[in-house]
Design an enzyme around this catalytic site. Structure first.
Site, short mmCIF file in Angstrom:
data_model
loop_
_atom_site.label_atom_id
_atom_site.label_comp_id
_atom_site.label_asym_id
_atom_site.label_seq_id
_atom_site.Cartn_x
_atom_site.Cartn_y
_atom_site.Cartn_z
N SER A 54 0.86 -1.17 0.00
CA SER A 54 0.00 0.00 0.00
C SER A 54 0.90 1.22 0.00
O SER A 54 2.09 1.13 0.31
CB SER A 54 -0.87 -0.02 1.26
OG SER A 54 -1.41 1.24 1.57
N TYR A 73 -2.20 -0.92 10.47
CA TYR A 73 -2.17 -1.17 9.03
C TYR A 73 -0.87 -0.68 8.41
O TYR A 73 -0.23 -1.39 7.62
CB TYR A 73 -3.37 -0.47 8.37
CG TYR A 73 -3.55 -0.82 6.91
CD1 TYR A 73 -4.13 -2.03 6.55
CD2 TYR A 73 -3.15 0.05 5.91
CE1 TYR A 73 -4.31 -2.36 5.22
CE2 TYR A 73 -3.33 -0.27 4.57
CZ TYR A 73 -3.91 -1.47 4.24
OH TYR A 73 -4.07 -1.80 2.91
#
Length: 263
Positions: free
Chosen positions: A146, A159
């Protein structure tokens, strides 16, 4: 090159987390390039329509159950995936989860859920399929990271930690397995609308704020990832390993306004 280096005909690709969202986009792109698929979800019945879609396009798709937090599930999935076709050429390590909270509100269980799924699970899936690829002397592993692999965002501490770990893990595995003909790269999407973050995109003010920070002035669209995943899965990338490819519209540049004319 005398052949189409992006052609995946005759290749078999695994895409984990393919019951919805970006996982299905990765699967569509690889199938369109000629690959047959193994697709996973914790509940394979959730992929019935997607299997039909892939098969209607002339490719095969084998749905398998996979729970990234369960070691025995990973072992069983890997054996079944290899048995389905006799080989695996490509692994797209996509499945993951998120808990969106201010850092002071993150619980022990929140942290373990995200890290156990996104980082530990990614490693052990890569290990299970990588063992087969090393024995064959060929493989393409694409770990899905990401933009948070390289940037921090408030409210996403577990995350960001997990995706940063995926980036580092990718480099380590690339060094481990390169001598065996296995490349390992990280594909890092920027801001794409998914089930995990769709509530944000329902807020027009937030969307405007996001677009203002992206040099290309829009969030990612599903098709924006197709070329990148096919590239990393194909012979066109055979001399690329250990790298993180950001597909983020440029937001990782920092997108800071430096002159008054930009305001």
């Amino acid at each position: 090159m005398s052949h189409n280096a992006f052609d995946l005909s005759g290749k078999v690709a695994i895409v984990t987390g393919a019951s919805r969202g970006l996982g299905q986009q990765f699967g569509r792109a690889l199938a369109a390039a000629g690959a047959d698929l193994v697709i996973t979800s914790r509940n394979p019945e959730d992929m019935t329509d997607f299997v039909a879609e892939i098969e209607a396009g002339g490719r095969r798709a084998v749905p398998l159950a996979l729970d990234l937090r369960d070691e025995s599930s990973i072992t069983q999935f890997a054996s079944a995936a290899i048995a389905a076709y006799g080989k695996i050429d490509i692994l797209v390590n996509n499945a993951g989860c998120n808990v969106r909270k201010p850092a002071l509100e993150v619980t022990w269980d929140d942290w373990n859920l995200v890290l156990d799924t996104n980082l530990r699970g990614t490693f052990f899936v890569a290990q299970a399929i990588g063992r087969h690829m090393v024995e064959r002397g060929y493989g393409r592993i694409i770990n899905i990271g990401s933009v948070t692999s390289v940037m921090g965002y408030a409210g996403l501490a577990p995350y960001c930690a997990s995706r940063g770990g995926v980036k580092q893990l990718t480099m380590s595995l690339a060094d481990d397995w390169g001598r065996h003909g296995v490349t390992v790269n990280c594909l890092a999407p920027g801001w794409f609308r998914t089930e995990q973050n769709k509530v944000l995109y329902e807020n027009e003010q937030w969307v405007d704020y996001l677009k203002d920070r992206i040099p290309l002035r829009r969030p990612g669209q599903p098709g924006d990832l197709a070329g990148s995943v096919v590239f990393l899965a194909s012979d066109a990338s055979e001399y690329i390993t250990g790298q993180t490819l950001l597909v983020d519209g440029g937001i990782s540049t920092g997108a800071t306004k430096a002159t008054l004319d930009d305001v």
